[in-house]
Motif scaffolding. Structure first.
Motif, PDB file in Angstrom:
ATOM      1  N   MET A   1       0.840  -1.184   0.000  1.00  0.00           N
ATOM      2  CA  MET A   1       0.000   0.000   0.000  1.00  0.00           C
ATOM      3  C   MET A   1       0.880   1.241   0.000  1.00  0.00           C
ATOM      4  O   MET A   1       1.849   1.329   0.724  1.00  0.00           O
ATOM      5  N   ILE A   2       0.509   2.177  -0.858  1.00  0.00           N
ATOM      6  CA  ILE A   2       1.246   3.430  -0.947  1.00  0.00           C
ATOM      7  C   ILE A   2       0.604   4.409   0.026  1.00  0.00           C
ATOM      8  O   ILE A   2      -0.579   4.721  -0.098  1.00  0.00           O
ATOM      9  N   ALA A   3       1.403   4.880   0.970  1.00  0.00           N
ATOM     10  CA  ALA A   3       0.811   5.663   2.059  1.00  0.00           C
ATOM     11  C   ALA A   3       1.074   7.165   1.940  1.00  0.00           C
ATOM     12  O   ALA A   3       0.182   7.960   2.188  1.00  0.00           O
ATOM     13  N   THR A   4       2.272   7.543   1.559  1.00  0.00           N
ATOM     14  CA  THR A   4       2.617   8.964   1.606  1.00  0.00           C
ATOM     15  C   THR A   4       2.706   9.578   0.211  1.00  0.00           C
ATOM     16  O   THR A   4       2.831   8.871  -0.799  1.00  0.00           O
ATOM     17  N   ALA A   5       2.676  10.894   0.200  1.00  0.00           N
ATOM     18  CA  ALA A   5       2.793  11.625  -1.064  1.00  0.00           C
ATOM     19  C   ALA A   5       4.147  11.346  -1.722  1.00  0.00           C
ATOM     20  O   ALA A   5       4.223  11.193  -2.945  1.00  0.00           O
ATOM     21  N   ASP A   6       5.194  11.256  -0.930  1.00  0.00           N
ATOM     22  CA  ASP A   6       6.522  10.958  -1.481  1.00  0.00           C
ATOM     23  C   ASP A   6       6.541   9.588  -2.156  1.00  0.00           C
ATOM     24  O   ASP A   6       7.153   9.407  -3.209  1.00  0.00           O
ATOM     25  N   GLU A   7       5.878   8.616  -1.546  1.00  0.00           N
ATOM     26  CA  GLU A   7       5.819   7.270  -2.126  1.00  0.00           C
ATOM     27  C   GLU A   7       5.071   7.284  -3.463  1.00  0.00           C
ATOM     28  O   GLU A   7       5.489   6.638  -4.423  1.00  0.00           O
ATOM     29  N   LYS A  13       7.153   8.184 -10.872  1.00  0.00           N
ATOM     30  CA  LYS A  13       8.399   8.435 -11.609  1.00  0.00           C
ATOM     31  C   LYS A  13       9.068   7.124 -12.011  1.00  0.00           C
ATOM     32  O   LYS A  13       9.584   6.994 -13.123  1.00  0.00           O
ATOM     33  N   LEU A  14       9.060   6.162 -11.116  1.00  0.00           N
ATOM     34  CA  LEU A  14       9.663   4.866 -11.404  1.00  0.00           C
ATOM     35  C   LEU A  14       8.957   4.180 -12.565  1.00  0.00           C
ATOM     36  O   LEU A  14       9.601   3.593 -13.441  1.00  0.00           O
ATOM     37  N   LEU A  15       7.635   4.268 -12.600  1.00  0.00           N
ATOM     38  CA  LEU A  15       6.877   3.673 -13.695  1.00  0.00           C
ATOM     39  C   LEU A  15       7.289   4.283 -15.027  1.00  0.00           C
ATOM     40  O   LEU A  15       7.525   3.577 -16.011  1.00  0.00           O
ATOM     41  N   ARG A  42       4.858  -4.627 -14.093  1.00  0.00           N
ATOM     42  CA  ARG A  42       3.496  -5.113 -13.835  1.00  0.00           C
ATOM     43  C   ARG A  42       3.201  -5.079 -12.330  1.00  0.00           C
ATOM     44  O   ARG A  42       2.109  -4.695 -11.915  1.00  0.00           O
ATOM     45  N   THR A  43       4.163  -5.483 -11.527  1.00  0.00           N
ATOM     46  CA  THR A  43       3.996  -5.427 -10.075  1.00  0.00           C
ATOM     47  C   THR A  43       3.760  -3.994  -9.616  1.00  0.00           C
ATOM     48  O   THR A  43       2.885  -3.728  -8.783  1.00  0.00           O
ATOM     49  N   LEU A  44       4.532  -3.068 -10.164  1.00  0.00           N
ATOM     50  CA  LEU A  44       4.379  -1.655  -9.808  1.00  0.00           C
ATOM     51  C   LEU A  44       3.012  -1.128 -10.247  1.00  0.00           C
ATOM     52  O   LEU A  44       2.340  -0.419  -9.494  1.00  0.00           O
ATOM     53  N   LEU A  45       2.573  -1.485 -11.449  1.00  0.00           N
ATOM     54  CA  LEU A  45       1.256  -1.063 -11.923  1.00  0.00           C
ATOM     55  C   LEU A  45       0.148  -1.591 -11.008  1.00  0.00           C
ATOM     56  O   LEU A  45      -0.795  -0.857 -10.674  1.00  0.00           O
ATOM     57  N   ASP A  46       0.265  -2.853 -10.636  1.00  0.00           N
ATOM     58  CA  ASP A  46      -0.726  -3.435  -9.720  1.00  0.00           C
ATOM     59  C   ASP A  46      -0.785  -2.642  -8.418  1.00  0.00           C
ATOM     60  O   ASP A  46      -1.858  -2.357  -7.885  1.00  0.00           O
ATOM     61  N   GLU A  47       0.383  -2.290  -7.935  1.00  0.00           N
ATOM     62  CA  GLU A  47       0.461  -1.525  -6.686  1.00  0.00           C
ATOM     63  C   GLU A  47      -0.165  -0.138  -6.848  1.00  0.00           C
ATOM     64  O   GLU A  47      -0.915   0.321  -5.987  1.00  0.00           O
ATOM     65  N   LEU A  48       0.126   0.516  -7.982  1.00  0.00           N
ATOM     66  CA  LEU A  48      -0.398   1.860  -8.204  1.00  0.00           C
ATOM     67  C   LEU A  48      -1.913   1.878  -8.357  1.00  0.00           C
ATOM     68  O   LEU A  48      -2.570   2.844  -7.969  1.00  0.00           O
ATOM     69  N   PHE A  49      -2.480   0.823  -8.931  1.00  0.00           N
ATOM     70  CA  PHE A  49      -3.915   0.825  -9.175  1.00  0.00           C
ATOM     71  C   PHE A  49      -4.711   0.045  -8.139  1.00  0.00           C
ATOM     72  O   PHE A  49      -5.914  -0.152  -8.293  1.00  0.00           O
TER      73      PHE A  49
END
Length: 106
Positions: A1-7, A13-15, A42-49
């Motif tokens: 789970m992405i919690a903070t604005a920095d994350e 940016k990483l995507l 794909r892992t990052l996309l899953d996390e973002l969405f």
């Protein structure tokens, strides 16, 4: 789970960077690396969405997704070209083998 604005900012940016890197690798013929990066992306996309982005990051995420889609379209075209080359090579290889077999049977 992405919690903070920095994350959120870092992951968006990483995507973008991962997609650019994948295209550069494909242009250089690094298809094995492209496949590795795709799994990570794909892992990052899953996390973002997995959750809705904070309002402050909706536009940045949309722009990044456009970049990803544009990059992927170019990557698919490169892959198609590579498949065409491989198909021509395999066809040529098969013809050479048949010619050699015909010559040896004379």
């Amino acid at each position: 789970m992405i919690a903070t604005a920095d994350e959120w900012e870092q992951r968006i940016k990483l995507l973008r960077l991962m997609s650019i890197e994948m295209l550069e690798l494909a242009q250089a013929g690094g298809w094995d690396e492209v496949a590795d990066w795709e799994g990570k992306r794909r892992t990052l996309l899953d996390e973002l969405f997995r959750q809705a982005p904070p309002d402050d990051f909706v536009l940045a995420l949309q722009e990044t997704i456009r970049t990803v889609l544009d990059s992927d379209a170019k990557l698919v075209e490169l892959a198609r070209q590579e498949m065409d080359k491989l198909g021509a090579y395999l066809k040529s290889f098969g013809q050479s083998r048949r010619a050699r077999h015909a010559y040896q049977s004379i």
